[in-house]
Write a protein that holds these residues in place. Structure first.
Motif, PDB file in Angstrom:
ATOM      1  N   CYS A   1      -6.745   2.922  -2.015  1.00 41.50           N
ATOM      2  CA  CYS A   1      -7.520   1.762  -1.566  1.00 41.50           C
ATOM      3  C   CYS A   1      -8.262   1.168  -2.764  1.00 41.50           C
ATOM      4  CB  CYS A   1      -8.513   2.168  -0.489  1.00 41.50           C
ATOM      5  SG  CYS A   1      -9.682   0.881  -0.014  1.00 41.50           S
ATOM      6  N   PRO A   2      -8.214  -0.136  -2.981  1.00 37.60           N
ATOM      7  CA  PRO A   2      -8.915  -0.740  -4.118  1.00 37.60           C
ATOM      8  C   PRO A   2     -10.427  -0.709  -3.980  1.00 37.60           C
ATOM      9  CG  PRO A   2      -7.968  -2.442  -2.707  1.00 37.60           C
ATOM     10  CD  PRO A   2      -7.451  -1.135  -2.204  1.00 37.60           C
ATOM     11  N   ASN A   3     -10.920  -0.440  -2.765  1.00 36.96           N
ATOM     12  CA  ASN A   3     -12.368  -0.445  -2.532  1.00 36.96           C
ATOM     13  C   ASN A   3     -12.980   0.945  -2.655  1.00 36.96           C
ATOM     14  OD1 ASN A   3     -14.908  -1.702  -1.670  1.00 36.96           O
ATOM     15  ND2 ASN A   3     -14.597  -0.604   0.243  1.00 36.96           N
ATOM     16  N   CYS A   4     -12.307   1.971  -2.114  1.00 37.88           N
ATOM     17  CA  CYS A   4     -12.895   3.318  -2.105  1.00 37.88           C
ATOM     18  C   CYS A   4     -11.972   4.391  -2.670  1.00 37.88           C
ATOM     19  CB  CYS A   4     -13.301   3.699  -0.681  1.00 37.88           C
ATOM     20  SG  CYS A   4     -11.898   3.940   0.443  1.00 37.88           S
ATOM     21  N   SER A   5     -10.772   4.020  -3.106  1.00 37.23           N
ATOM     22  CA  SER A   5      -9.793   4.939  -3.720  1.00 37.23           C
ATOM     23  C   SER A   5      -9.182   5.938  -2.748  1.00 37.23           C
ATOM     24  CB  SER A   5     -10.432   5.704  -4.894  1.00 37.23           C
ATOM     25  OG  SER A   5     -10.891   4.797  -5.886  1.00 37.23           O
TER      26      SER A   5
ATOM     27  N   VAL B   1       0.808  -1.226   0.000  1.00 38.35           N
ATOM     28  CA  VAL B   1       0.000   0.000   0.000  1.00 38.35           C
ATOM     29  C   VAL B   1       0.839   1.274   0.000  1.00 38.35           C
ATOM     30  CG1 VAL B   1      -1.930  -1.138   1.131  1.00 38.35           C
ATOM     31  CG2 VAL B   1      -0.170   0.003   2.525  1.00 38.35           C
ATOM     32  N   GLN B   2       2.113   1.156  -0.245  1.00 31.94           N
ATOM     33  CA  GLN B   2       2.957   2.344  -0.288  1.00 31.94           C
ATOM     34  C   GLN B   2       2.515   3.250  -1.440  1.00 31.94           C
ATOM     35  OE1 GLN B   2       5.158   3.102   1.974  1.00 31.94           O
ATOM     36  NE2 GLN B   2       4.965   1.164   3.081  1.00 31.94           N
ATOM     37  N   ASP B   3       1.932   4.411  -1.078  1.00 34.50           N
ATOM     38  CA  ASP B   3       1.481   5.405  -2.058  1.00 34.50           C
ATOM     39  C   ASP B   3       0.441   4.839  -3.028  1.00 34.50           C
ATOM     40  OD1 ASP B   3       3.260   7.301  -0.995  1.00 34.50           O
ATOM     41  OD2 ASP B   3       4.892   6.502  -2.232  1.00 34.50           O
ATOM     42  N   GLN B   4      -0.307   3.819  -2.583  1.00 32.95           N
ATOM     43  CA  GLN B   4      -1.330   3.216  -3.424  1.00 32.95           C
ATOM     44  C   GLN B   4      -2.711   3.532  -2.852  1.00 32.95           C
ATOM     45  OE1 GLN B   4      -0.828   1.525  -6.351  1.00 32.95           O
ATOM     46  NE2 GLN B   4       1.328   2.079  -6.121  1.00 32.95           N
TER      47      GLN B   4
END
Length: 229
Positions: free
Chosen positions: A216-220, A211-214
Motif C-alpha cells: 500500500c502506498p499509504n501504510c506499506s 496492486v498485484q504483490d504491491q
C-alpha cells in the motif's frame, strides 16, 4: 486493634466495626445530608456533568466520590468539613471551565484535542496510534451510523470528550468493508467493486491491476481485498 481482640464469630465487629449500633442512625442522617449536598453541587456544575465527561470533569467526579465517603462513614469526621470541600471543588471546576472558555490553550490542556481518524475513506494510522484506537473500535463506531464501508465516510473525528463524530460523503466511493470478518454471510452480501482493491490496514483504494504483490502506498501493508461499493 490487638490480635487477641479478633475472634470469630464477632458479629458486631463484622457488621459495624468498633462503633456502637446507635452510629447506624447517624450514618443514615450523614448520608442524607451529604447526598443532598452532592446533588446541589452537581446541579451547580452544569449540564455537562450529566453528559459525556471531559478529563477535568472526570477528575472532579472522582474527587467528589472521595470527599463524600469519609463524612458519611467515619464517626470522627464532621459533615461540615465535607460540605466545605464540596464547595471548593465546585469553584475549582467552574473556574477551570471559565479559564478554558477564555483561553484556547487552557482548553486544550484541560479537555484535550479532537483527532481526525479518517479522511476521505482512508484511516489515519498515525492519529489512531496516538489516540490508542484499534480498527475494531473505529469500525464499531461507524456501524452504529449504518455505514457499510469506509468509502461512505468523508470525515471521522474522535472528539476530546471521547465521542465519535461522523461526516458522511455525499457521493460515496468504493471503500474497505467494515463488517466483522467472521460474519461471512454479511460480508458475502456486500456489492463489491471488481475494479478496485482496498488496503486492509488503512483502507486506501487502488486499481485492481496495480496492486498485484504491491504494498500500500499509504501504510506499506501488502494485504488487499475487493472494495465494497
Amino acid at each position: 486493634m490487638k490480635k487477641e481482640e479478633i475472634y470469630f464469630p464477632d458479629w458486631q465487629r463484622l457488621l459495624i466495626g468498633n462503633t456502637p449500633w446507635e452510629f447506624m442512625l447517624e450514618v443514615f442522617i450523614r448520608t442524607i445530608v451529604i447526598y443532598i449536598a452532592l446533588l446541589i453541587v452537581l446541579r451547580l456544575m452544569g449540564k455537562r456533568m450529566n453528559a459525556q465527561l471531559t478529563i477535568s470533569e472526570l477528575a472532579v467526579m472522582v474527587t467528589l466520590g472521595g470527599i463524600a465517603s469519609a463524612p458519611m462513614q467515619l464517626p470522627d469526621r464532621g459533615i461540615l468539613l465535607g460540605i466545605v470541600i464540596f464547595i471548593c471543588a465546585l469553584f475549582f471546576q467552574r473556574g477551570i471551565n471559565l479559564w478554558a472558555f477564555r483561553s484556547r490553550r487552557m482548553e486544550e490542556i484541560t479537555q484535550g484535542q479532537l483527532s481526525m481518524v479518517l479522511k476521505e475513506g482512508v484511516l489515519n494510522i498515525n492519529e489512531m496510534e496516538q489516540a490508542r484506537l484499534s480498527k475494531d473500535q473505529v469500525f464499531a463506531a461507524l456501524r452504529t451510523h449504518n455505514i457499510h464501508h469506509l468509502g461512505q465516510v468523508k470525515r471521522l473525528y474522535l472528539e476530546a470528550c471521547g465521542l465519535f463524530s461522523v461526516v458522511k460523503a455525499k457521493d460515496p466511493k468504493p471503500g474497505l468493508p467494515i463488517y466483522p470478518a467472521k460474519d461471512r454471510e454479511l460480508m458475502d452480501s456486500l456489492d463489491v467493486d471488481k475494479n478496485h482493491q482496498a488496503c486492509t490496514r488503512c483502507g486506501t483504494i487502488a486499481q485492481a491491476i496495480q496492486v498485484q504483490d504491491q504494498p500500500c502506498p499509504n501504510c506499506s501493508c501488502d494485504e488487499w481485498i475487493p472494495a465494497a461499493k
